[in-house]
Design a protein around this motif. Structure first.
Motif, PDB file in Angstrom:
ATOM      1  N   LYS A   1     -34.574 -64.922 -82.320  1.00 45.92           N
ATOM      2  CA  LYS A   1     -35.215 -63.642 -81.987  1.00 45.92           C
ATOM      3  C   LYS A   1     -36.109 -63.831 -80.767  1.00 45.92           C
ATOM      4  CE  LYS A   1     -35.345 -60.677 -86.006  1.00 45.92           C
ATOM      5  NZ  LYS A   1     -34.032 -61.120 -86.416  1.00 45.92           N
TER       6      LYS A   1
ATOM      7  N   GLU B   1     -22.384 -63.942 -70.291  1.00 48.69           N
ATOM      8  CA  GLU B   1     -21.219 -63.356 -70.950  1.00 48.69           C
ATOM      9  C   GLU B   1     -19.999 -63.665 -70.104  1.00 48.69           C
ATOM     10  OE1 GLU B   1     -20.351 -59.246 -73.328  1.00 48.69           O
ATOM     11  OE2 GLU B   1     -21.834 -59.255 -71.735  1.00 48.69           O
TER      12      GLU B   1
ATOM     13  N   GLY C   1     -18.559 -62.808 -77.432  1.00 43.66           N
ATOM     14  CA  GLY C   1     -19.960 -63.102 -77.696  1.00 43.66           C
ATOM     15  C   GLY C   1     -20.673 -63.575 -76.442  1.00 43.66           C
ATOM     16  N   ARG C   2     -21.957 -63.751 -76.613  1.00 47.92           N
ATOM     17  CA  ARG C   2     -22.779 -64.102 -75.471  1.00 47.92           C
ATOM     18  C   ARG C   2     -23.548 -65.382 -75.724  1.00 47.92           C
ATOM     19  NH1 ARG C   2     -25.509 -58.300 -74.921  1.00 47.92           N
ATOM     20  NH2 ARG C   2     -25.169 -58.435 -77.152  1.00 47.92           N
TER      21      ARG C   2
ATOM     22  N   TYR D   1     -28.054 -70.864 -77.565  1.00 43.38           N
ATOM     23  CA  TYR D   1     -27.477 -70.230 -78.747  1.00 43.38           C
ATOM     24  C   TYR D   1     -26.284 -69.387 -78.302  1.00 43.38           C
ATOM     25  CZ  TYR D   1     -26.975 -67.138 -82.770  1.00 43.38           C
ATOM     26  OH  TYR D   1     -26.456 -66.448 -83.825  1.00 43.38           O
ATOM     27  N   HIS D   2     -25.240 -69.358 -79.136  1.00 41.67           N
ATOM     28  CA  HIS D   2     -24.069 -68.542 -78.812  1.00 41.67           C
ATOM     29  C   HIS D   2     -23.873 -67.498 -79.911  1.00 41.67           C
ATOM     30  CE1 HIS D   2     -19.905 -67.443 -77.873  1.00 41.67           C
ATOM     31  NE2 HIS D   2     -20.202 -67.830 -76.654  1.00 41.67           N
ATOM     32  N   THR D   3     -23.857 -66.227 -79.533  1.00 39.58           N
ATOM     33  CA  THR D   3     -23.799 -65.166 -80.549  1.00 39.58           C
ATOM     34  C   THR D   3     -22.412 -65.069 -81.189  1.00 39.58           C
ATOM     35  OG1 THR D   3     -23.145 -63.429 -79.020  1.00 39.58           O
ATOM     36  CG2 THR D   3     -25.512 -63.767 -79.309  1.00 39.58           C
TER      37      THR D   3
ATOM     38  N   ASP E   1     -22.250 -68.295 -83.442  1.00 37.38           N
ATOM     39  CA  ASP E   1     -23.465 -68.517 -84.215  1.00 37.38           C
ATOM     40  C   ASP E   1     -23.849 -70.003 -84.228  1.00 37.38           C
ATOM     41  OD1 ASP E   1     -25.653 -67.725 -85.717  1.00 37.38           O
ATOM     42  OD2 ASP E   1     -24.627 -68.007 -87.634  1.00 37.38           O
TER      43      ASP E   1
END
Lengths: 255, 185
Positions: free
Chosen positions: B2, B36, B47-48, B62-64, B67
């Protein structure tokens, strides 16, 4: 006999121009070699070959303001066609004339090396790869350089241009390049021609405006380029139809 | 992970992430970058990726899409460009709680090595990093300048992923075919 090689890399900073000139000089022991700066938007071959004050360059030829003969210079045992660095020169240049330039040069040389733009994002950037018979892919042993190199290969083979081999450049001492090069070769259509160590001599040469093989011919990097040149088997093209070949170089119709 | 949104600093398409990382280091940006890949067809291309920076030096990754955090997130991000990159500036205090997440940390030079492909930039980044960052990362980074062992194994791991490489090649071929028409070759 003439064979045209595009010296290419998908990524900037791999030492492509240093490699083009070094390979050219190493090949010039056995062949008549012409080196062309086909990176018309970001030319820098002239700085490597002591030609920063060249009056007529490829830009003038591509703008139809000069014949190609006026932009050729004999330096370090090579025929060099430098390109200018001005934005105006780039704007006025018609990249399609590169076909005629290559066709003209092909009449009178054994090997043409095209120093190609390190990008695939425009027609101008890709044209040297389309015109060439084969590409030499310059890689650093890093993930981005190898993955961009793969893209260059796939563009080349899609456009019917073969792969002559890979040149690993700027290899650090700590990297045992053998495993990386062996694994890389699995995915490329050509062998590793040589692994060139990262070299302070190459940086000095660039600052001095001289090719590496003239500045420090005995250094390890220079020997590696000579090794690359030796492992490159130049194919015999038919001289008679060379001009036709490059003027009509097009993408295969199957696309 | 976050993060407060922050102030948008730059948003652009880049072909080489090295340039972004060099720019962030030059300007000693504190904040984060969102990457991206435009190659959404690739495996893991969805993902980003997010990388945070303190004074231009990478801290977390971190990779969205996958995860994953830390070095594995950099592996997920290591696909050919172009990339859309947005840079956001934050105050150092805003990053404090996020930077507490040790499992997302990456060694300072690793993004320059794995995403930028530029060992020299990685050296400069390590020189700019505070000492405790270098010692804390232990064997994860080429902590000793010139020790490329970790990088070499990352390159080899990339080369062992035949599926990902086939996806890169396939994507390039289809792009080359499309562009042949667009460029009227």
């Amino acid at each position: 006999m003439v064979e045209v090689f595009a010296v290419a890399s998908g990524k900037g900073g791999t030492g492509k121009t240093t490699s083009t000139v070094a390979l050219g000089m190493a090949l010039s022991d056995r062949y008549d070699v012409t080196v062309v700066d086909a990176d018309t938007g970001m030319a820098n071959l002239l700085f490597h070959a002591g030609l920063s004050d060249a009056e007529t360059t490829l830009h003038d030829v591509l703008a139809d303001d000069a014949p190609v003969e006026a932009a050729t210079y004999d330096r370090f045992g090579l025929t060099v066609v430098p390109c200018g660095t001005s934005l105006d020169g780039f704007r006025d240049a018609d990249p399609d004339r590169l076909r005629d330039v290559v066709a003209t040069l092909a009449k009178d040389t054994d090997i043409i090396l095209l120093d190609s733009p390190p990008a695939l994002d425009s027609r101008t950037a890709v044209l040297p790869i389309v015109l060439a018979d084969r590409i030499v892919v310059v890689l650093q042993p890093t993930i981005p350089a190898i993955s961009d190199g793969l893209k260059v290969q796939e563009y080349a083979t899609t456009y019917d241009t073969d792969v002559a081999g890979l040149l690993f450049n700027k290899v650090r001492e700590s990297e045992s390049i053998e495993q990386v090069s062996e694994k890389t070769e699995r995915y490329f259509d050509g062998p590793t021609l040589a692994s060139v160590p990262e070299s302070e001599r190459a940086r000095e040469a660039r600052r001095a405006g001289r090719p590496l093989l003239a500045h420090a011919p005995e250094c390890e990097a220079a020997s590696a380029y000579r090794e690359a040149a030796e492992s490159l088997t130049v194919r015999n093209g038919a001289a008679a139809d060379a001009a036709d070949r490059f003027q009509s170089a097009v993408i295969p119709e199957s696309l | 992970m976050k993060l407060p949104r922050g102030r948008l600093d730059k948003s652009r398409v880049v072909t080489d992430l090295r340039d972004t990382l060099a720019d962030v280091l030059d300007r000693e940006l504190t904040g984060y970058a969102v990457f991206e890949s435009q190659e959404t067809l690739l495996l893991d291309g969805e993902g980003r990726g997010v990388i945070t920076f303190t004074d231009g030096v990478p801290v977390l990754a971190y990779h969205t899409g996958t995860d994953r955090g830390g070095p594995p997130a950099l592996a997920d991000l290591a696909v050919p460009g172009p990339y859309h990159v947005s840079l956001y500036a934050l105050d150092a205090a805003d990053l404090e709680s996020a930077h507490g997440a040790g499992e997302l940390q990456v060694p300072p030079g690793m993004p320059a090595e794995r995403l930028g492909g530029d060992p020299a930039l990685a050296d400069s980044t390590r020189r700019a990093a505070p000492d405790e960052r270098l010692s804390a990362m232990g064997d994860g980074d080429a902590a000793v300048p010139g020790d490329g062992t970790a990088e070499q194994s990352a390159v080899e791991a990339f080369l062992d992923d035949a599926e990902k490489i086939e996806a890169i090649k396939q994507q390039a071929r289809s792009e080359a075919r499309e562009r042949a028409q667009e460029w009227d070759f």
